[in-house]
Design an enzyme around this catalytic site. Sequence first.
Site, PDB file in Angstrom:
ATOM      1  N   GLY A  78       0.705  -1.456  -0.857  1.00 21.96           N
ATOM      2  CA  GLY A  78       0.474  -0.102  -0.041  1.00 21.96           C
ATOM      3  C   GLY A  78       0.559   0.741   0.145  1.00 21.96           C
ATOM      4  N   PHE A  80       1.187   3.240   3.057  1.00 14.86           N
ATOM      5  CA  PHE A  80       1.681   3.158   3.472  1.00 14.86           C
ATOM      6  C   PHE A  80       3.239   1.723   4.119  1.00 14.86           C
ATOM      7  CE2 PHE A  80      -1.431   6.752   4.777  1.00 14.86           C
ATOM      8  CZ  PHE A  80      -0.706   7.835   4.827  1.00 14.86           C
ATOM      9  N   VAL A  83       2.225  -5.403   2.737  1.00 18.16           N
ATOM     10  CA  VAL A  83       1.960  -7.151   4.197  1.00 18.16           C
ATOM     11  C   VAL A  83       2.551  -7.632   3.688  1.00 18.16           C
ATOM     12  CG1 VAL A  83       0.136  -7.539   5.072  1.00 18.16           C
ATOM     13  CG2 VAL A  83      -0.065  -5.100   4.710  1.00 18.16           C
ATOM     14  N   LYS A 127       2.105  -6.180   9.511  1.00 19.72           N
ATOM     15  CA  LYS A 127       2.224  -5.457   8.500  1.00 19.72           C
ATOM     16  C   LYS A 127       3.015  -4.838   8.566  1.00 19.72           C
ATOM     17  CE  LYS A 127      -0.567  -1.269   7.978  1.00 19.72           C
ATOM     18  NZ  LYS A 127      -2.359  -0.098   8.033  1.00 19.72           N
ATOM     19  N   ASP A 214     -11.337   6.478   5.228  1.00 16.04           N
ATOM     20  CA  ASP A 214     -10.167   5.328   4.027  1.00 16.04           C
ATOM     21  C   ASP A 214     -11.264   4.539   3.695  1.00 16.04           C
ATOM     22  OD1 ASP A 214      -9.187   5.859   1.727  1.00 16.04           O
ATOM     23  OD2 ASP A 214      -7.383   4.374   2.892  1.00 16.04           O
TER      24      ASP A 214
HETATM   25  P1  ADP Z   1      -2.077  -0.183   3.845  1.00 20.03           P
HETATM   26  O1  ADP Z   1      -2.011   1.323   5.303  1.00 20.03           O
HETATM   27  O2  ADP Z   1      -1.270   0.278   3.027  1.00 20.03           O
HETATM   28  O3  ADP Z   1      -3.023   0.398   2.322  1.00 20.03           O
HETATM   29  P2  ADP Z   1      -3.103  -2.098   4.128  1.00 20.03           P
HETATM   30  O4  ADP Z   1      -4.034  -1.994   5.641  1.00 20.03           O
HETATM   31  O5  ADP Z   1      -4.414  -1.137   3.612  1.00 20.03           O
HETATM   32  O6  ADP Z   1      -2.244  -1.182   4.101  1.00 20.03           O
HETATM   33  O7  ADP Z   1      -3.447  -3.007   3.722  1.00 20.03           O
HETATM   34  C1  ADP Z   1      -2.967  -3.780   2.587  1.00 20.03           C
HETATM   35  C2  ADP Z   1      -2.998  -4.668   1.523  1.00 20.03           C
HETATM   36  O8  ADP Z   1      -2.409  -5.750   2.669  1.00 20.03           O
HETATM   37  C3  ADP Z   1      -4.482  -4.579   1.827  1.00 20.03           C
HETATM   38  O9  ADP Z   1      -5.369  -4.561   0.770  1.00 20.03           O
HETATM   39  C4  ADP Z   1      -4.839  -6.764   2.129  1.00 20.03           C
HETATM   40  O10 ADP Z   1      -4.637  -6.806   0.799  1.00 20.03           O
HETATM   41  C5  ADP Z   1      -3.026  -7.349   2.704  1.00 20.03           C
HETATM   42  N1  ADP Z   1      -4.036  -7.342   3.770  1.00 20.03           N
HETATM   43  C6  ADP Z   1      -4.063  -6.199   4.715  1.00 20.03           C
HETATM   44  N2  ADP Z   1      -4.278  -6.997   6.424  1.00 20.03           N
HETATM   45  C7  ADP Z   1      -5.026  -8.363   5.908  1.00 20.03           C
HETATM   46  C8  ADP Z   1      -5.063  -9.696   6.622  1.00 20.03           C
HETATM   47  N3  ADP Z   1      -4.739  -8.872   7.690  1.00 20.03           N
HETATM   48  N4  ADP Z   1      -6.073 -10.415   6.116  1.00 20.03           N
HETATM   49  C9  ADP Z   1      -4.810 -10.983   4.589  1.00 20.03           C
HETATM   50  N5  ADP Z   1      -4.544  -9.249   4.273  1.00 20.03           N
HETATM   51  C10 ADP Z   1      -4.548  -8.650   4.579  1.00 20.03           C
HETATM   52 MG    MG Z   2      -4.864   0.322   2.582  1.00 20.61          MG
END
Ligand code: ADP
Ligand code: MG
Length: 452
Positions: A78, A80, A83, A127, A214
């Site tokens: 993402g 930020f 993952v 993350k 968001d």
């Molecule tokens: P960012 O703040 O960088 O956008 P996110 O928390 O949205 O980070 O995570 C980015 C991506 O990682 C998500 O869109 C999803 O595809 C994957 N992801 C995040 N958390 C999980 C989770 N608990 N289980 C599976 N996939 C996850």
């Molecule tokens: Mg995100």
Amino acid sequence: MPRPQYEMQIAEDEPTEDYEGTGMDESRGPLEESGCTRSDDSEEEEVEDAVAEDIARFEESFRNINKRYRLINRIGEGTFSTVYKAEDLLYDHYHNDWDIDARLATRWSSPSGHPHRRRQARYVAIKKIYVTSSPLRILNELELLHDLRASDSVCPLITAFRHADQVVAILPYFQHRDFRDYFRDMTVGDMRLYFRSLFTALRAVHANGILHRDIKPTNFLYSPQHSRGVLVDFGLAEREGTDWHFCDCNLPPGDRRVKIENSVYAYNLVNNANQPPSFPNPKTDQRPSRRANRAGTRGFRAPEVLLKCTSQTVAIDMWSAGVILLTLLSRRFPFFHSADDIDALLELTAIFGKRRMRETALLHGQAFETNIPSYSENGHGFEKIVVWCTNRKREALEEDEREACAFLERLLECDASRRITAEEALAHPFIASAGVGSGGDEEVDMVDLRVE
Ligand code: ADP
Ligand code: MG
């Protein structure tokens, strides 16, 4: 031995800039399981090598991470964070009250009276928050996740670690499919189920006085198979009523301006709202801009965010949910593409018309004017927009699509104070009828999505 909630310390620092995500280009690691198309085998191998290298670098730089977790894959990248999916090697050493499977086993038993089956391996999402993120923002995200840990529809925080300047949050891994792989095929019945799950999550978040800020498909991990999703990414979330630190609170009320463009101009009414607005020349107006929290992803921002309202509420999340419904009904993703807030206001003008935009701006003490002749005064209804986008005749709209359009009016309501709440949405016939005739879903709600 109970696992400590936080194994990290964070120093205070200046906050970072607002997020300007595109809503579509983030969160897809090249090897994301939900599948991206690859042109040939060598390209695939290259990507695999790059991911393997990235994982190796992470394991090397983050001391002892591989003693606790076996990294399996990179699942998201993402704005930020990156993952990773990993196996929790020490699962059995800790109390796992975050584990839905374990919670369900004690709360409910299967019809046969036996507790739910146990999984063989415990998967987590690691993350890795980019080191450029503000420590305050990181702390905020972890704290809010911790506050929301009781909600089954919000991804709970298991724990977090810090090594040097690197912070990682550990979350349960949730199985889900990429929105782009299924959004075109969703029936209105599927949409009802999707939104029932999303509003269940939002009701919990909003009941805690938290704005997610968001809401968009990549932050709602949905499994169409189980009709259930979880909300992730509280990186921009905030508590309702937060006194936003970028706000120019010392400026007199008549002295704040939104932005200057040739084609559209939205700015604070000068002096008195009862007087006809006098329009300063946008090119020479020297007054400082109004500043308000506008964090979020382009295309998903509510009008009050675009108009820099300084007292935003949880209603901004309901607007973003409305944009998702519009995307599904129109089969267009992303629906809105604008590069900046002024363009975004124009995109809304194309739908809602000039009159509604003027009224909406007035609600926030702003005046809205545009000299673009092609925008209509009264805008267009959603049925018309869906028909245009899907190249059909109006008569071809199904009854349930009309129902969906009527519900959409309640989500994409420009006046935030009249917009439907998550609680009301769940009671609305469009959502309350979800799953009727499809065998019910009491059981479905309990499904653990983290099984591989
Ligand atoms: P960012 O703040 O960088 O956008 P996110 O928390 O949205 O980070 O995570 C980015 C991506 O990682 C998500 O869109 C999803 O595809 C994957 N992801 C995040 N958390 C999980 C989770 N608990 N289980 C599976 N996939 C996850
Ligand atoms: Mg995100």
